[in-house]
Design an enzyme around this catalytic site. Structure first.
Site: not given
Ligand code: ADP
Ligand code: MG
Length: 422
Positions: A40, A226
């Site tokens: 950063r 989610k």
């Molecule tokens: P971002 O930070 O890019 O917005 P999110 O925080 O919504 O993304 O989601 C990222 C997380 O989702 C990761 O840690 C990943 O491991 C988890 N994830 C993705 N697919 C699955 C799954 N099928 N089951 C459980 N966790 C998942």
């Protein structure tokens, strides 16, 4: 929201005192306090160097971590955590604050710039004011952690005014904090002309461009854990995208909503109706809405889980979906191959486990091969693309996790709205 904002290049900066809001919220080693990644700080260099070269006197500021600026609140929080109130002294509170001093950032920034960074002992106190007043063109001062001031997170106008009074121009380059209406991210703009630095400019060009004026077709890839954390993003992108691709943990709620068996997969039963509505809404609007056709599932949530590939909606009991399957990968790669713009938020699977990173990796590879403008938003999505080695092949990876999500939700961001329109 207007994404076309004045930048440091649109105003006279030479000879001016410039209050520059940076994102120096760097990760630190819990024990030693050492900065574990200076990414950063490095990212902030172009704007700082430009201002210094143009003969501005730069008063930089940032927050770091979540210090508790009020002693009473600190005592309350520590007591809630089970600490003995008798042991909670002023001295200990001061120590907890000292751990979040920006002094290590000043040192690292000085090394990177090859010049002294003057450190202020406070934000708007005697020391900061005196050092700001004495600052000469081409010099840089770093104020202490803005969150040492109670008024920062409350966007207290008195604090904003005090910060603004040290400078003649406000430059915002902390994209990671523009979704917050704090004194140093938005409030100061009430008292100073406000423009963006190069980091925010790039974010506005790419994220703003992808949303407000995308090269079509616009394909949105949505994944992550989610549905509930992506409601706003799905709602907004349904209005503007030509194709929406769903992957990751959230896809199992969509699957269950259509009567699929999802085993132990992530499932938000409260959001099943919503998921159904979204599928119907996409149909109404003529938006192509793609859901996984197969799934890589594991017998536990672990890097060494046994795995098997099954059809979507046919996950056996005791198993959970951890990645999109190979047929889904083909379908999704086809969908992005002809895109004009791709917005990607949310990994396709648990990319942290190598055995379940293939879907995410395949999408990253597909994106690297398209001629589309590719924009990655979201903290984990950015981390995934970097970890898998595709970072330099994307048009833009947003530096603000939470901020980029709110951007994709179409929300007005206080730290952007307060900047002068072009
Ligand atoms: P971002 O930070 O890019 O917005 P999110 O925080 O919504 O993304 O989601 C990222 C997380 O989702 C990761 O840690 C990943 O491991 C988890 N994830 C993705 N697919 C699955 C799954 N099928 N089951 C459980 N966790 C998942
Ligand atoms: Mg995340």
């Amino acid at each position: 929201m207007n994404y076309s904002k004045k930048t440091v290049k649109d105003v006279e900066v030479s000879g001016k005192k410039v209050l520059l809001r940076c994102d120096f919220n760097v990760p630190q080693d819990k024990e030693t306090g050492a900065i574990t990644s200076d990414k950063r700080i490095v990212a902030a260099l172009p704007t700082i160097q430009y201002l210094l070269e143009q003969g501005a006197a730069v008063i930089a500021c940032s927050h770091l971590g979540k210090p508790e600026a009020s002693f009473d609140k600190w005592v309350k929080k520590q007591t809630e955590k089970g600490k003995d109130p008798a042991s909670l002294t002023q001295e200990k509170w001061q120590k907890s604050l000292a751990k979040l001093s920006l002094a290590p950032v000043a040192k690292r920034l000085g090394e990177l710039l090859g010049k002294e960074v003057i450190m202020a002992a406070d934000v708007v106190g005697e020391d900061a004011k005196a050092k700001a007043a004495a600052l000469k063109p081409g010099e840089i001062l770093l104020l202490e952690n803005t969150r040492f001031e109670k008024g920062e997170t409350k966007n207290d106008p008195e604090l904003a005014k005090a910060m603004a009074s040290m400078a003649e121009l406000y430059v915002s380059d902390a994209f990671g904090a523009v979704h917050r209406a704090h004194a140093s991210t938005a409030g100061v703009a009430d008292y100073l002309p406000a423009v963006s630095g190069f980091l925010i400019q790039k974010e506005l060009d790419f994220l703003g461009g992808a949303i407000a004026n995308p090269k079509r077709p616009l394909v949105a890839i949505l994944g992550g854990a989610k549905v509930s954390s992506k409601i706003g993003v799905i709602n907004n992108l349904l209005e503007i995208a030509d194709t929406i691709i769903i992957g990751g943990g959230m896809s199992y709620t969509f699957s269950a909503a259509q009567g699929g068996k999802v085993g132990n997969s992530l499932l938000e039963t409260d959001w099943m109706d919503y998921s159904k509505d979204m599928i119907a809404k996409a149909k109404d609007k003529g938006v192509t809405f793609l859901l996984p056709v197969d799934t890589v599932c594991g017998d536990k949530f672990s890097p060494d889980a046994k795995s098997q590939i099954v059809k979507a909606g046919e996950i056996p009991d005791g198993w959970e979906g951890l990645d999109i399957g190979p047929e889904t990968v083909k379908l999704y790669c086809d969908a992005v191959s002809g895109a004009g713009t791709v917005i990607w938020n949310g990994p396709m699977g648990v990319f942290e486990f190598p055995a379940f990173a293939k879907g995410t990796e395949a999408m990253a590879e597909a994106l690297s091969k398209t001629s589309a403008i590719t924009v990655i938003g979201g903290g984990d999505s950015a981390a995934a693309v970097e970890q898998l080695g595709y970072a330099d092949q994307m048009s833009h990876i947003s530096t603000g996790g939470g901020a980029s999500l709110e951007f994709l939700e179409g929300k007005e961001l206080p730290g952007v709205a307060c900047l002068l329109d072009k």
